[in-house]
Write a protein that holds these residues in place. Structure first.
Motif, PDB file in Angstrom:
ATOM      1  N   ARG A   1       0.868  -1.177   0.000  1.00  0.00           N
ATOM      2  CA  ARG A   1       0.000   0.000   0.000  1.00  0.00           C
ATOM      3  C   ARG A   1       0.907   1.229   0.000  1.00  0.00           C
ATOM      4  NH1 ARG A   1      -5.115   0.398   3.956  1.00  0.00           N
ATOM      5  NH2 ARG A   1      -5.889   2.479   3.420  1.00  0.00           N
TER       6      ARG A   1
ATOM      7  N   ARG B   1      -2.801   7.160  -4.921  1.00  0.00           N
ATOM      8  CA  ARG B   1      -2.865   6.027  -3.998  1.00  0.00           C
ATOM      9  C   ARG B   1      -2.755   4.734  -4.795  1.00  0.00           C
ATOM     10  NH1 ARG B   1      -6.394   9.964  -2.164  1.00  0.00           N
ATOM     11  NH2 ARG B   1      -6.137  10.561   0.032  1.00  0.00           N
TER      12      ARG B   1
ATOM     13  N   TYR C   1      -2.037   0.396  -4.794  1.00  0.00           N
ATOM     14  CA  TYR C   1      -2.097  -0.874  -4.073  1.00  0.00           C
ATOM     15  C   TYR C   1      -1.587  -1.952  -5.030  1.00  0.00           C
ATOM     16  CZ  TYR C   1      -5.237   2.212  -1.590  1.00  0.00           C
ATOM     17  OH  TYR C   1      -5.763   3.304  -0.960  1.00  0.00           O
TER      18      TYR C   1
ATOM     19  N   ARG D   1      -8.387  -0.205  -4.412  1.00  0.00           N
ATOM     20  CA  ARG D   1      -8.202  -0.282  -2.966  1.00  0.00           C
ATOM     21  C   ARG D   1      -8.850  -1.513  -2.336  1.00  0.00           C
ATOM     22  NH1 ARG D   1      -9.610   4.525   1.388  1.00  0.00           N
ATOM     23  NH2 ARG D   1      -9.073   3.346   3.263  1.00  0.00           N
TER      24      ARG D   1
END
Length: 279
Positions: free
Chosen positions: A37, A50, A52, A69
């Motif tokens: 992450r 962001r 992942y 996510r």
């Protein structure tokens, strides 16, 4: 006998399971499995990326898949190690299959041995310096003429700037962003972009969300140039080179954001020219 070019990712996976691309995947195992992450926000900006990742290690190769996510729980990393790549290639979860396929093909077709690939080291430096060097290399793969409509599926703001600097009209598409850094509206429906674009630039994450096959299909049908910048599936996308994909910036794990030291990207073009001769 030469292995036929794949039409879809499923075709490629089935060919690997048949042994058409090298060693039996049942004899290869995911020795390591990682769930990562990570986020990035550069100073002076309000955009936070962001990310992942699911990463599998098999022998000397890594296979990586960036995912949404909530697509997989982090406990997946504890579950997958020790399993054969053949088993993982049949897993019902798309990111698991993609990471396993990427790991297998990274073993079967090492980037350093591919005639169409030119290796480029991203320099030692800050995250921003390294990101700019990577995006400049990707932009160097683009053949944009003034007025050309360029679909950008998976928005990276420096690529928006690169498209416009070359006179192109950027058509941005992303699930997770509403506007580019300069305020341009980002659409979520890629079909709107594919219908208008003269050229498409896409991220390898299209493999993990299942849209890659459709993008390649449109590129083949319309003769649209398709450039893919791939951390996800860096060994998968080159298998489609010249068969829907025009060029690839392939960045295997460890990805540039995880190191300050020089790390390679591999630039592929489908023009039949040995990239090492062109360098």
């Amino acid at each position: 006998m030469r292995t036929p070019a794949p039409t879809t990712v499923a075709d490629l996976t089935e060919a690997v399971l048949r042994g058409a691309h090298g060693p039996d995947p049942a004899a290869l195992h995911a020795v390591g499995a990682f769930w990562v992450r990570q986020s990035t926000q550069f100073p002076g900006t309000d955009t936070k990326y962001r990310n992942y990742y699911l990463v599998l290690r098999a022998e000397s190769a890594f296979g990586g898949c960036c995912l949404e996510r909530d697509q997989l729980d982090s406990a997946i990393a504890e579950e997958l190690s020790g399993r054969s790549l053949a088993e993982l290639l049949r897993d019902p979860r798309t990111p698991v299959r993609i990471a396993a396929l990427d790991a297998y093909l990274a073993l079967a077709y090492p980037h350093r041995e591919q005639a169409q690939a030119r290796a480029q080291l991203l320099p030692h430096g800050t995250p921003l310096e390294r990101a700019k060097a990577r995006d400049a290399a990707i932009a160097g793969l683009l053949d944009i003429r003034p007025g050309m409509r360029v679909g950008l599926i998976g928005v990276v703001n420096p690529l928006v700037e690169a498209i416009r600097a070359r006179g192109g009209v950027c058509l941005p598409c992303d699930f997770n962003l509403k506007h580019t850094a300069d305020g341009t509206e980002v659409v979520a429906d890629m079909e709107l972009v594919l219908a208008q674009a003269d050229m498409v630039i896409a991220t390898g994450m299209t493999l993990s969300n299942g849209s890659f096959d459709r993008i390649v299909e449109v590129a083949r049908e319309r003769g649209t140039g398709l450039v893919v910048y791939a951390q996800t599936g860096s060994a998968i996308v080159p298998r489609f080179l010249g068969h829907g994909v025009s060029a690839v910036s392939a960045e295997p794990f460890p990805f540039s954001q995880f190191s300050a030291d020089p790390t390679p990207i591999h630039l592929y073009r489908a023009d039949g020219l040995d990239a090492r001769e062109a360098a």
